[in-house]
Scaffold this motif. Structure first.
Motif, short mmCIF file in Angstrom:
data_model
loop_
_atom_site.label_atom_id
_atom_site.label_comp_id
_atom_site.label_asym_id
_atom_site.label_seq_id
_atom_site.Cartn_x
_atom_site.Cartn_y
_atom_site.Cartn_z
N ILE A 86 0.86 -1.19 0.00
CA ILE A 86 0.00 0.00 0.00
C ILE A 86 0.89 1.23 0.00
O ILE A 86 1.89 1.30 0.73
CB ILE A 86 -0.94 0.00 1.23
N GLY A 87 0.53 2.21 -0.82
CA GLY A 87 1.29 3.46 -0.88
C GLY A 87 0.36 4.66 -0.97
O GLY A 87 -0.86 4.53 -0.92
N TYR A 88 0.97 5.79 -1.15
CA TYR A 88 0.23 7.05 -1.18
C TYR A 88 0.51 7.82 -2.46
O TYR A 88 1.64 7.81 -2.98
CB TYR A 88 0.60 7.91 0.02
N ASP A 89 -0.53 8.47 -2.96
CA ASP A 89 -0.45 9.51 -3.99
C ASP A 89 -0.42 8.97 -5.42
O ASP A 89 0.29 8.01 -5.74
CB ASP A 89 0.73 10.44 -3.76
N VAL A 90 -1.24 9.65 -6.24
CA VAL A 90 -1.40 9.27 -7.63
C VAL A 90 -0.38 10.02 -8.47
O VAL A 90 -0.67 11.06 -9.05
CB VAL A 90 -2.83 9.56 -8.11
N ILE A 91 0.83 9.50 -8.49
CA ILE A 91 1.84 10.00 -9.41
C ILE A 91 2.11 8.90 -10.43
O ILE A 91 1.81 7.73 -10.20
CB ILE A 91 3.14 10.41 -8.68
N GLU A 92 2.66 9.27 -11.55
CA GLU A 92 2.74 8.35 -12.69
C GLU A 92 3.46 7.05 -12.35
O GLU A 92 3.00 5.95 -12.71
CB GLU A 92 3.44 9.04 -13.86
N GLN B 36 -4.67 12.30 -2.16
CA GLN B 36 -5.09 13.47 -1.39
C GLN B 36 -5.18 14.75 -2.23
O GLN B 36 -5.19 15.85 -1.71
CB GLN B 36 -4.13 13.70 -0.23
N ARG B 37 -5.23 14.65 -3.55
CA ARG B 37 -5.49 15.76 -4.45
C ARG B 37 -4.55 16.95 -4.27
O ARG B 37 -4.95 18.04 -3.85
CB ARG B 37 -6.95 16.19 -4.32
N PRO B 38 -3.28 16.77 -4.59
CA PRO B 38 -2.31 17.84 -4.36
C PRO B 38 -2.56 19.10 -5.18
O PRO B 38 -2.30 20.21 -4.70
CB PRO B 38 -0.97 17.20 -4.74
N GLU B 39 -3.07 18.97 -6.41
CA GLU B 39 -3.34 20.17 -7.20
C GLU B 39 -4.38 21.05 -6.52
O GLU B 39 -4.25 22.27 -6.48
CB GLU B 39 -3.84 19.79 -8.60
N ASP C 76 -8.97 9.48 -0.88
CA ASP C 76 -9.37 8.65 -2.02
C ASP C 76 -8.60 7.34 -2.01
O ASP C 76 -7.36 7.35 -1.98
CB ASP C 76 -9.09 9.40 -3.33
N VAL C 77 -9.30 6.23 -2.07
CA VAL C 77 -8.69 4.90 -2.10
C VAL C 77 -8.81 4.36 -3.53
O VAL C 77 -9.92 4.19 -4.04
CB VAL C 77 -9.35 3.94 -1.11
N ILE D 93 -8.56 3.20 -11.15
CA ILE D 93 -7.60 4.29 -11.32
C ILE D 93 -7.83 5.05 -12.64
O ILE D 93 -7.64 6.27 -12.71
CB ILE D 93 -6.14 3.77 -11.24
N LYS D 94 -8.28 4.37 -13.67
CA LYS D 94 -8.44 5.04 -14.97
C LYS D 94 -9.58 6.05 -14.95
O LYS D 94 -9.67 6.90 -15.84
CB LYS D 94 -8.66 4.01 -16.08
N TYR D 95 -10.45 5.97 -13.95
CA TYR D 95 -11.56 6.91 -13.86
C TYR D 95 -11.26 8.09 -12.93
O TYR D 95 -12.07 9.00 -12.79
CB TYR D 95 -12.82 6.20 -13.36
N TYR D 96 -10.11 8.04 -12.30
CA TYR D 96 -9.80 9.07 -11.29
C TYR D 96 -9.33 10.35 -11.94
O TYR D 96 -8.57 10.34 -12.90
CB TYR D 96 -8.70 8.56 -10.35
#
Length: 353
Positions: A284-290, A307-310, A339-340, A346-349
């Motif tokens: 398990i990790g954090y943040d949606v980076i590429e 956690q929506r950094p933008e 957001d989990v 993920i493709k819909y996020y």
């Protein structure tokens, strides 16, 4: 279009003098509390908004704001945060708002402290501060309080400060949720690993510490009976990390689950991918980076908590604008959604501002 209200109109509606209205609107001079309440009630009723662009241009007032955040490489978490800041700065250009960004090494507190000296010596009307080094942040904001410079906190909330706002997740709850996600994937009593990154000056970033506290709390409350192993890694030394991980998994061949409390889960994904091993490891990790998304999609990461950094970057700069220019009171605590994400969704996020 609604009616344009002049100062004398507001004075007539409030039953006070035009001078009193002027002092209240421009926050100068003394007025009685009774008069202030009368005027503010009228302003609320008529939904009064001054022509702020005209005012700022007429006064030629410049607002020099700063961000104090970790340095980053393309595609990393803080780049996404700065995209939000940049968007807010573009929207606020007409208000004479300029932003200077200072970047510190998130693995070296002394570098953070050096930049705080630079910040305090600058012409600064407000600052957004990433709270990775709690003690360093507390020392900085003590000086900002003395200078009456407003600040917004991001990354992790620090209690008992005079920040005008905080933007970020509830770090404790975020870790607590991670505990549930991991515990539901393993057998009773199975050992797990927490992977941390070595830092100079403070052992862990503020948010990492709080997340781990929440994580351990969930496990404790649900009678977890296994052992939690702590593994120390480097942010930028792959060769050393591979050596550490090889030794760890050789000594613990039956360990198949773990968590990284930061955005660098991809480092373990890279290790598993190159070693062609531990394909069943539950990470398990954090943040949606590429880089993280790549390993989520191929199954080497089971969950990402985002956690929506933008949005944080955008709203934190807008909070300073609202405080300084609009003279509005900003909500002090602004929690982002937790957001989990899994490979199936993920493709819909998206993270639209």
């Amino acid at each position: 279009m609604g009616k344009t209200y002049r100062i004398k109109d507001i004075a007539a509606l409030s039953g006070v003098s035009t001078g009193t209205v002027d002092r209240i609107l421009h926050n100068r001079g003394k007025v009685s509390e009774e008069a202030r309440q009368k005027v503010e009630a009228v302003l609320k009723e008529i939904d009064y908004h001054p022509n702020l662009i005209a005012r700022s241009l007429a006064l030629k007032k410049q607002y020099h704001l700063f961000t104090l955040i970790p340095s980053y490489q393309p595609g990393e978490y803080w780049e996404l945060f700065m995209q939000g800041v940049d968007k807010a700065e573009q929207e606020l250009f007409s208000y004479n708002i300029n932003v200077t960004s200072l970047y510190f090494n998130q693995f070296d507190k002394s570098n953070f402290d050096k930049l705080t000296d630079e910040l305090l010596a600058a012409d600064c009307q407000g600052v957004v501060i990433a709270t990775l080094f709690k003690q360093g942040v507390l020392e900085l904001i003590a000086s900002l309080d003395e200078k009456n410079i407003p600040y917004v906190l991001v990354d992790a909330y620090i209690e008992n400060t005079r920040s005008i706002a905080y933007y970020g997740t509830n770090s404790y709850d975020s870790g607590y949720i991670a505990g549930r996600l991991l515990l539901e994937q393993i057998t009773d009593g199975e050992d797990i690993a927490t992977f941390r990154f070595i830092r100079k000056g403070e052992a862990n970033a503020t948010q990492v510490q709080i997340r781990e506290t929440g994580f351990r709390a969930y496990l404790s409350e649900h009678n977890y009976s296994g052992k939690i192993h702590s593994v120390q890694l480097h942010a930028d030394n792959q060769e050393e990390n591979f050596r550490v991980l090889d030794a760890f998994f050789e000594a613990n061949p039956d360990l198949h689950s773990g968590i990284i409390f930061s955005s660098r889960a991809y480092i373990l994904g890279e290790y598993f991918n190159k070693r062609k091993s531990n394909s069943l490891f539950k990470l398990i990790g954090y943040d949606v980076i590429e880089k993280n998304v790549t390993y989520l999609e191929n199954g080497l990461i089971t969950h990402l908590i985002a956690q929506r950094p933008e949005v944080q970057g955008f709203n934190s700069l807008k909070a300073l604008f609202r405080h300084l220019v609009l003279q509005e009171q900003v909500p002090p605590i602004n929690y982002m959604p937790i957001d989990v994400l899994i490979k199936e969704n993920i493709k819909y996020y998206n993270n639209y501002i």
